[in-house]
Design a protein around this motif. Structure first.
Motif, short mmCIF file in Angstrom:
data_model
loop_
_atom_site.label_atom_id
_atom_site.label_comp_id
_atom_site.label_asym_id
_atom_site.label_seq_id
_atom_site.Cartn_x
_atom_site.Cartn_y
_atom_site.Cartn_z
N ILE A 135 48.01 31.34 49.72
CA ILE A 135 47.30 32.59 50.11
C ILE A 135 47.52 33.94 49.38
N LEU A 136 48.85 34.04 49.20
CA LEU A 136 49.30 35.17 48.45
C LEU A 136 48.67 35.22 46.84
N SER A 137 48.56 33.98 46.18
CA SER A 137 48.18 33.57 45.20
C SER A 137 46.68 34.06 44.88
N LEU A 138 45.92 33.47 46.00
CA LEU A 138 44.55 33.60 46.20
C LEU A 138 44.31 35.20 46.38
N GLU A 139 45.01 36.03 47.07
CA GLU A 139 44.78 37.47 47.53
C GLU A 139 45.11 38.00 46.12
N THR A 140 46.09 37.64 45.26
CA THR A 140 46.67 38.25 44.19
C THR A 140 45.30 38.17 42.95
N GLN A 141 44.78 36.87 43.00
CA GLN A 141 43.83 36.74 42.10
C GLN A 141 42.51 37.46 42.51
N HIS A 142 42.18 37.59 43.83
CA HIS A 142 41.06 38.18 44.07
C HIS A 142 41.03 39.91 43.86
N ALA A 143 42.29 40.46 43.99
CA ALA A 143 42.24 41.70 43.75
C ALA A 143 42.25 42.23 42.22
N LEU A 144 42.59 41.14 41.61
CA LEU A 144 42.71 41.24 39.88
C LEU A 144 41.14 41.15 39.70
N ASP A 145 40.41 40.05 40.27
CA ASP A 145 38.96 40.02 40.04
C ASP A 145 38.07 41.23 40.39
N ILE A 146 38.26 41.81 41.49
CA ILE A 146 37.62 43.25 41.75
C ILE A 146 38.13 44.29 40.94
N ALA A 147 39.52 44.35 40.44
CA ALA A 147 39.69 45.40 39.27
C ALA A 147 39.04 45.05 38.10
N THR A 148 39.04 43.90 37.71
CA THR A 148 38.32 43.72 36.52
C THR A 148 36.85 43.90 36.79
N GLN A 149 36.10 43.63 37.74
CA GLN A 149 34.94 43.89 37.86
C GLN A 149 34.58 45.31 37.87
N GLN A 150 35.35 46.11 38.62
CA GLN A 150 35.32 47.33 38.71
C GLN A 150 35.44 48.38 37.36
N SER A 151 36.36 47.92 36.30
CA SER A 151 36.50 48.31 35.10
C SER A 151 35.55 47.85 34.23
N LEU A 152 34.76 46.71 34.33
CA LEU A 152 33.44 46.23 33.41
C LEU A 152 32.44 47.17 33.91
#
Length: 208
Positions: A52-69
């Motif tokens: 669950i922690l790994s999924l939450e971390t990956q989700h946060a990274l995906d959101i940050a990457t999307q916002q940066s793009l």
């Protein structure tokens, strides 16, 4: 007590002791099995928490990457709009003639301590191939009653390397030119070359 009665009495005691031992062994076996199950459940729970922690971390990274793009896309769209406005401005206010392959539309030079700060705008007619050339700056220096010319070079760069340029329609360039100390420069001429052929020239008088 009769011998047979005594024998059955002893046999009963032994049988009872054996039954108690068997019951105790059964309880220990069940307790051990329960402990093993509990340990396995705890391990599964820890693994689930890590997942669950790994999924939450990956989700946060995906959101940050999307916002940066998305932010980069907005910046590029704004930059494109600015370039389009500038292009329309130049084409409307600075009509270029069909004479010559390049024209000097504006030149501003400002003395700053031991350097000259220049801003240069070049333009070419539409439909021509990409311009590939270089810029040369000539300083006109007062030497007593006479005037002498000297070549100026970009500050901090190799004097042997020409100041090369490449562009299609417009070129805005700025930079610093090194000047010798205690040099009284009266004017600066900019020359635009394509290979060894002079394409444009413009003289700018320095304000006193």
């Amino acid at each position: 007590m009769k011998p047979f009665s005594f024998f059955f009495f002893i046999f009963g005691l032994l049988l009872g002791a054996t039954g108690v031992g068997l019951l105790g062994w059964k309880d220990d076996a069940e307790s051990g099995a329960l402990r093993d199950q509990l340990q396995q459940v705890q391990q599964d729970w820890q693994q689930a928490q890590q997942h669950i922690l790994s999924l939450e971390t990956q989700h946060a990274l995906d959101i940050a990457t999307q916002q940066s793009l998305e932010q980069r896309l907005v910046q590029q769209q704004e930059q494109l709009a600015q370039l389009q406005e500038q292009l329309a401005f130049y084409e409307h206010l600075l009509p270029v003639s069909d004479k010559g392959t390049v024209q000097i539309r504006a030149l501003d030079i400002e003395a700053q301590a031991d350097v000259l700060h220049y801003r240069l705008l070049l333009q070419r007619p539409a439909g021509l191939d990409r311009f590939d050339g270089h810029i040369e700056f000539i300083a006109h220096v007062a030497d007593g009653a006479q005037q002498k010319d000297m070549v100026l070079y970009p500050a901090g760069q190799d004097a042997a390397k020409p100041l090369t340029i490449q562009f299609d329609r417009f070129l805005r360039t700025t930079g610093l030119l090194s000047i010798p100390t205690e040099t009284a420069i009266q004017a600066v001429t900019v020359r635009i070359y394509q290979g060894k052929q002079l394409r444009a020239t413009y003289k700018h008088n320095l304000s006193k």
